[in-house]
Structure formats: structure tokens, C-alpha cells
Design an enzyme around this catalytic site. Structure first.
Site, PDB file in Angstrom:
ATOM      1  CG  ASP A  92      -1.879   1.055   1.265  1.00  0.00           C
ATOM      2  OD1 ASP A  92      -1.766   1.944   0.400  1.00  0.00           O
ATOM      3  OD2 ASP A  92      -2.769   1.048   2.128  1.00  0.00           O
ATOM      4  CG  ASP A 234      -2.379  14.360 -22.771  1.00  0.00           C
ATOM      5  OD1 ASP A 234      -1.809  13.827 -21.796  1.00  0.00           O
ATOM      6  OD2 ASP A 234      -2.744  13.709 -23.767  1.00  0.00           O
ATOM      7  CG  HIS A 239       4.779  14.456 -25.716  1.00  0.00           C
ATOM      8  ND1 HIS A 239       5.609  13.922 -24.760  1.00  0.00           N
ATOM      9  CD2 HIS A 239       3.588  13.823 -25.547  1.00  0.00           C
ATOM     10  CE1 HIS A 239       4.944  13.002 -24.059  1.00  0.00           C
ATOM     11  NE2 HIS A 239       3.722  12.935 -24.506  1.00  0.00           N
ATOM     12  CE  LYS A 344       1.105   6.708 -32.709  1.00  0.00           C
ATOM     13  NZ  LYS A 344       0.876   7.828 -31.807  1.00  0.00           N
TER      14      LYS A 344
HETATM   15  C1  BG6 Z   1       0.968  10.647 -24.006  1.00  0.00           C
HETATM   16  C2  BG6 Z   1      -0.361  11.345 -23.916  1.00  0.00           C
HETATM   17  O1  BG6 Z   1       1.934  11.353 -23.287  1.00  0.00           O
HETATM   18  O2  BG6 Z   1       1.380  10.549 -25.372  1.00  0.00           O
HETATM   19  C3  BG6 Z   1      -1.398  10.599 -24.739  1.00  0.00           C
HETATM   20  O3  BG6 Z   1      -0.788  11.398 -22.564  1.00  0.00           O
HETATM   21  C4  BG6 Z   1      -0.917  10.406 -26.159  1.00  0.00           C
HETATM   22  O4  BG6 Z   1      -2.633  11.305 -24.735  1.00  0.00           O
HETATM   23  C5  BG6 Z   1       0.488   9.807 -26.191  1.00  0.00           C
HETATM   24  O5  BG6 Z   1      -1.844   9.568 -26.823  1.00  0.00           O
HETATM   25  C6  BG6 Z   1       1.047   9.797 -27.611  1.00  0.00           C
HETATM   26  O6  BG6 Z   1       2.266   9.100 -27.616  1.00  0.00           O
HETATM   27  P1  BG6 Z   1       2.794   8.402 -28.952  1.00  0.00           P
HETATM   28  O7  BG6 Z   1       4.154   7.898 -28.615  1.00  0.00           O
HETATM   29  O8  BG6 Z   1       1.814   7.310 -29.271  1.00  0.00           O
HETATM   30  O9  BG6 Z   1       2.803   9.467 -30.014  1.00  0.00           O
END
Ligand code: BG6
Length: 491
Positions: A92, A234, A239, A344
Site C-alpha cells: 500500500d 497533455d 512533447h 498517426k
Molecule cells: C501521451 C499522452 O503522453 O502521449 C497521450 O498522454 C498520447 O494522450 C500519447 O496519446 C502519444 O504518444 P505516442 O508515442 O503514441 O505518439
């Protein structure tokens, strides 16, 4: 047998039954074992709050590994070796009880204790306190923490301060998995190993930069988390700003963690605030509605499972960022990221200015500039669009734009590009912080993001709708078109 560069460690994973651990961390650790990068005596202690025994934990983890690792990479020897390193303990996390057992486990070896907190950031402080009280933290202890580090400058400051009570900055490894992507590493090599680019890398030769991180997926059952964050917090705060820093930073004096991070911080400090008076031309928020992806209909954001139907959280943002320094004055960095896009795709496009005096067919003038395309996913690679002469007697001096291409998987025949988490875990085990984010980077990034969010609030800026399967709201096209430009795939 392990190769000589490996380091023995006791690796402790908090949150071992969580999604991150099962989807990313165990597969990455397994790949390190398969590549013989884990020292023979490495121990991996999986900690979770659930009442399961070790055998059940291993069985569950093996099943999940099978979903993530292709069959040809699941050789029985590596799997056996890997699971012989893994142990499970129920804990825990926020209660002091149980930490004595962890301390006793640790006392079996002198190897450094490497901790991965795959838990919500709000409990980092509580875990740190219990580790400290039980005497588990030593000088050689290192710890990885996951994003999001807060949801604003103030909350990130609080989390960072809690961590600082128990760990020195040199022990902290804040992860941004984009920094572990193969092409991101190559961006550093490309920029700082090729003088060719450095001489051109400034406002004199570059007209603008595009950074696109598009995702096909929607919210994937994470509505509760995502709706409080939104795409700006996010994805952009971490990123996209990290990518921007790597493109824009000055050459570091060496490859050490602090030299690189010092240069990145200078970029973050030089980002021009996007204030309410310029928000309209510099920023677009979007939210997807129902649409089609790969021929299948998908629900809108507000129709996803668990959705709050009145939410005004953004699932898309486009930003025109500017960096106030000599190198980048007048060069816009157009950034765009969204969920439920047609593909993507993560790529960076550096648009070079055209030659100062153009002598070819006037009707081809619009193609007469070089572009450097850095693709992070899919098909990691770098391509430089150059102009050559079209072949054939009838073509005269007609120009042709074509790529000088470097596809990593084809060029180096490596077969498999390692996942970002593999690289980052490997650097963590070696004790190399250069691919991890320092406290001041996180806080400067939040400072810039916070003023954007307070601008939205002041203006009451609601997200514009876009259909799932499109490239975002039309105002994102209009934003860049106002400067006489278009997004790369619209050309
Ligand atoms: C994460 C986010 O940090 O990166 C997600 O929280 C997102 O929302 C993801 O989908 C994307 O990562 P990748 O490597 O799939 O481009």
C-alpha cells in the site's frame, strides 16, 4: 550472458499492474533482457496494491507481453531469463507498513536502487516520505517520475518541491517519452554532427518550422484524466515543446545532461507569450465531433464513454509560436496536435527560404525552396527535399522536387526500431540524465502554457468543432494561410 556495458541494479516498479507498466514498461524491460542489456544479477521488484500472488502476477504480465511483443521476438529463453529476474510484492504505497519489507529486500545486495513511479503524480511525495522513513533512499538511488508533473506552474512547483525533499535533482529522471524516440535522438546527431545544417539553421535561411503530432486514437477510456487536462496540457506542455527546444536550441558545448538542458531552457525562456490581444492569430482550439476514420464511424468527444456532455476541453490545438532571440527572430514555429486525425503522424518540417535570386521558369517558383522533413512516426526517417532538373530533352530546365531520403529501418537494416521506453529505461539504468527533463524545463514550459490558458479563460475561447478523421478545425488552416502558407500535407 550479459554484455560488459550493463550495470547491476535493483529495479523497483511502483504501479506494476497499471496500464503504463503493463503496456510499456514490462515490454521495454523484456526487450532489454532479450538484447542482453540487463545485468545477470539485476532484480526487478514489481509493487502493486492489488491482492495477487507472485505466480498470478507473472501469468498476467506474460499474457499482456504477448499482446505487445510480436511472436518472433518472444523466444522462450529470454522469457524465462526475464521472469526469473521479476519478483512481486503487495504494497500500500501511502502506508508506512510494508516499506520495512522493501528495505529488507533491498539489503540483499549493494546494487543501486532504481525506482520507477508509474503512479499518479499526487502520490510521489507520499511514496518519497515512506521510502525516506524506511531508510531505502541512498546517494546512489535514482527515480523516474512520469508526466503530468502538475497541471499548472503552481501545481508542478508543488510536486517538484515534494520530490526535492527526498531526492536531489541529480537523482530525478522526469520522463518525456518523445525524447526516447529514435528520430529525436537523430535530430541531435543531425544538427550537431553536420556542419552543413548548422550554418543554415537560423532566421537568415529558414522561413518557418512546422511540428505536427497527429493521433488517430480518441480518448481510449481515459476521459476522466483527459478532460481535466486537454490537448494543450497533455501534449504541448511536454512533447511538442521538447521537440521545439531540440530544433531551436543552440549547440551545447558537450553531450552532458546539463549542457543540453541549459540550452533547452534558454529556448523556453525566449518563447514569446501569447497574450489575449494576439490570441486569435496565434492559436486555435478544437474538439472533435463524430466522423469517420479508416471507413469506420467513430463517436464525437462528447459522446465518448463517461463523457460530460457539456465539456469544453480541447482535443486539438494549433499554435503559432515565436522565439525572441537572434537565431529565430521572425521565424514562426507552427505547432499542431490533435486526437482523431486521419493518420498517426509525427513530423517536423523545416522550410528553408528560397534562393535570393530565382532564374528558372516563373510558374515553378512556388516549389523552389528546400524542406527538411524529420519523421518521428510512422517510418522513422529524415528526408531533404531538393530541386534537380527534370529528365528528358523536352523538359529543358524544368525543375523537379525530390527527396534525398534516409529511412532508418531500410538504411541500417536494424530490423526493429527500439521503443522510446526501452531507450529511456536503458539510459536510466546507465545513470544518464540527458534524455530526461530537468525541473526548470518543466516549470518554464508551464509558465508559457499557463498564460495561454489564462488568455483563453479571459476571452472565453470555446473550442471549434472538427469532424473526427479531418485535420482539425478550418481555422487552423486559416491561421497559417494568413501568413501565406499551408500545412505540409495540404500542399
Ligand atoms: C501521451 C499522452 O503522453 O502521449 C497521450 O498522454 C498520447 O494522450 C500519447 O496519446 C502519444 O504518444 P505516442 O508515442 O503514441 O505518439
Amino acid at each position: 550472458m550479459s554484455i560488459s556495458t550493463t550495470t547491476q541494479c535493483d529495479f523497483v516498479l511502483f504501479g506494476a499492474l497499471g496500464d503504463l507498466a503493463q503496456r510499456k514498461l514490462f515490454p521495454a524491460l523484456y526487450q532489454l533482457e532479450r538484447s542482453e542489456l540487463l545485468h545477470d544479477d539485476t532484480r526487478i521488484l514489481a509493487l502493486a496494491r492489488q491482492e495477487v500472488d507472485e505466480a498470478a502476477f507473472k501469468a498476467e504480465t506474460l499474457e499482456r507481453l504477448k499482446d505487445r511483443i510480436p511472436e518472433e521476438q518472444r523466444d522462450p529463453d529470454s522469457i524465462k531469463r526475464f521472469f526469473s529476474k521479476v519478483e512481486f510484492m503487495r504494497l500500500d504505497f501511502l502506508s508506512p507498513e510494508g516499506y520495512d519489507q522493501l528495505k529488507a529486500w533491498k539489503s540483499d545486495t549493494d546494487a543501486p536502487l532504481l525506482i520507477y513511479m508509474a503512479t499518479p503524480p499526487l502520490i510521489y511525495g507520499g511514496i518519497g516520505a515512506n521510502l525516506k522513513a524506511s531508510g531505502c533512499i541512498e546517494r546512489s538511488t535514482r527515480v523516474v517520475v512520469e508526466k503530468p508533473i502538475g497541471h499548472s506552474l503552481e501545481s508542478s512547483h508543488e510536486i517538484n518541491s515534494q520530490l526535492a525533499e527526498y531526492f536531489d535533482e541529480s537523482q530525478l529522471y522526469r520522463i518525456d517519452h518523445y525524447l526516447g524516440k529514435e528520430t529525436v535522438q537523430n535530430l541531435i546527431a543531425l544538427r550537431f554532427a553536420n556542419n552543413l545544417f548548422e550554418t543554415q539553421w537560423n532566421q537568415k535561411y529558414i522561413s518557418h518550422v512546422e511540428i505536427t503530432v497527429a493521433e488517430k486514437v480518441g480518448i481510449e477510456g481515459r476521459w476522466g484524466y483527459f478532460d481535466k487536462a486537454g490537448q494543450l496540457r497533455d501534449m504541448v506542455q511536454n512533447h511538442l515543446l521538447q521537440l521545439l527546444c531540440l530544433i531551436a536550441m543552440d549547440p551545447p558545448s558537450d553531450l552532458s545532461a546539463d549542457s543540453i538542458r541549459d540550452e533547452k531552457v534558454k529556448v523556453l525562456k525566449a518563447l514569446k507569450p501569447i497574450t489575449p490581444d494576439v490570441m486569435e492569430g496565434h492559436m486555435v482550439r478544437g474538439q472533435y465531433t463524430a466522423g469517420n476514420i479508416d471507413g469506420k464511424s467513430v463517436p464525437g468527444y462528447l459522446e465518448e464513454e463517461d463523457a460530460n456532455r457539456g465539456s469544453s476541453t480541447e482535443t486539438f490545438v494549433a499554435i503559432k509560436a515565436e522565439i525572441c532571440n537572434w537565431r529565430w527572430a521572425g521565424v514562426p514555429f507552427y505547432m499542431r496536435t490533435g486526437k482523431r486525425m486521419p493518420e498517426k503522424l509525427s513530423e517536423i518540417i523545416i522550410h528553408f527560404k528560397p534562393a535570393p535570386h530565382y532564374i528558372f521558369d516563373p510558374d515553378q517558383k512556388h516549389i523552389a525552396n528546400n524542406k527538411l522533413i524529420i519523421r518521428l512516426q510512422p517510418d522513422e526517417g529524415i528526408s531533404l527535399q531538393v530541386l534537380t532538373k527534370d529528365q528528358g530533352l523536352d523538359k529543358g530546365m524544368r525543375l523537379r522536387q525530390g527527396p534525398l531520403q534516409l529511412s532508418f529501418s531500410e538504411a541500417f537494416n536494424t530490423g526493429r526500431v527500439p521503443d522510446a521506453y526501452e531507450r529511456l529505461l536503458w539510459e536510466f539504468i546507465k545513470g544518464n540524465q540527458y534524455l530526461f527533463v530537468r525541473r526548470d524545463e518543466v516549470e518554464w514550459a508551464w509558465k508559457w502554457i499557463d498564460q495561454i490558458i489564462s488568455g483563453w479563460e479571459e476571452l472565453g475561447l470555446a473550442p471549434k468543432k472538427y469532424s473526427a478523421g479531418s485535420w482539425g478545425p478550418v481555422s487552423s488552416i486559416a491561421m497559417i494561410a494568413r501568413d501565406g502558407r499551408s500545412w505540409y500535407e495540404d500542399v
